[in-house]
Design a protein around this motif. Structure first.
Motif, PDB file in Angstrom:
ATOM      1  N   PRO A  11       0.827  -1.200   0.000  1.00  0.00           N
ATOM      2  CA  PRO A  11       0.000   0.000   0.000  1.00  0.00           C
ATOM      3  C   PRO A  11       0.864   1.254   0.000  1.00  0.00           C
ATOM      4  N   ARG A  14      -1.171   7.275   2.522  1.00  0.00           N
ATOM      5  CA  ARG A  14      -1.935   7.254   3.766  1.00  0.00           C
ATOM      6  C   ARG A  14      -2.266   5.828   4.203  1.00  0.00           C
ATOM      7  N   THR A  15      -2.568   4.958   3.248  1.00  0.00           N
ATOM      8  CA  THR A  15      -2.884   3.568   3.574  1.00  0.00           C
ATOM      9  C   THR A  15      -1.696   2.893   4.235  1.00  0.00           C
ATOM     10  N   GLN A  16      -0.504   3.124   3.716  1.00  0.00           N
ATOM     11  CA  GLN A  16       0.716   2.542   4.299  1.00  0.00           C
ATOM     12  C   GLN A  16       0.892   3.015   5.738  1.00  0.00           C
ATOM     13  N   ASN A  18      -1.501   4.002   7.763  1.00  0.00           N
ATOM     14  CA  ASN A  18      -2.556   3.392   8.579  1.00  0.00           C
ATOM     15  C   ASN A  18      -2.236   1.937   8.908  1.00  0.00           C
ATOM     16  N   VAL A  19      -1.719   1.187   7.941  1.00  0.00           N
ATOM     17  CA  VAL A  19      -1.361  -0.209   8.192  1.00  0.00           C
ATOM     18  C   VAL A  19      -0.213  -0.280   9.203  1.00  0.00           C
ATOM     19  N   LEU A  62      -4.125  -5.929   0.272  1.00  0.00           N
ATOM     20  CA  LEU A  62      -4.853  -5.259   1.341  1.00  0.00           C
ATOM     21  C   LEU A  62      -6.226  -5.890   1.547  1.00  0.00           C
ATOM     22  N   ARG A  68     -13.371  -4.540  -0.588  1.00  0.00           N
ATOM     23  CA  ARG A  68     -13.090  -4.237   0.814  1.00  0.00           C
ATOM     24  C   ARG A  68     -14.295  -4.450   1.712  1.00  0.00           C
TER      25      ARG A  68
END
Length: 84
Positions: A11, A14-16, A18-19, A62, A68
């Motif tokens: 990812p 921002r996704t990276q 968050n993870v 993801l 999702r």
């Protein structure tokens, strides 16, 4: 049988972040569960921690199939009216 691992793009943005945050929190929760002797809870948290690490490394997507919000391959049937 194909034994080649599926490589997913890690990812980005921002996704990276968050993870990474989720993984950090899972690590802390794992430590608390371990101190309390909650073995099953610790195990489940550990599995989520490993999953987050695999997502970060691009070893796992993801989400499954890009859906999702949907369960993979699960048909949901309405319960209808409940009689007592």
């Amino acid at each position: 049988m194909n034994t080649k691992p599926i490589i997913a793009a890690p990812p980005t943005g921002r996704t990276q972040e968050n993870v990474a945050y989720i993984r950090q929190m899972l690590g802390e929760l794992r430590a608390v569960a371990n101190m309390e002797g909650a073995e099953m809870l610790r195990y489940l948290i550990e599995m989520a921690y490993v999953e987050a690490g695999d997502i970060q490394a691009g070893l796992r997507p993801l989400s499954i199939g890009g859906n999702r919000d949907k369960a993979a391959g699960v048909t949901v049937k309405s319960a209808g009216k409940v009689q007592f």
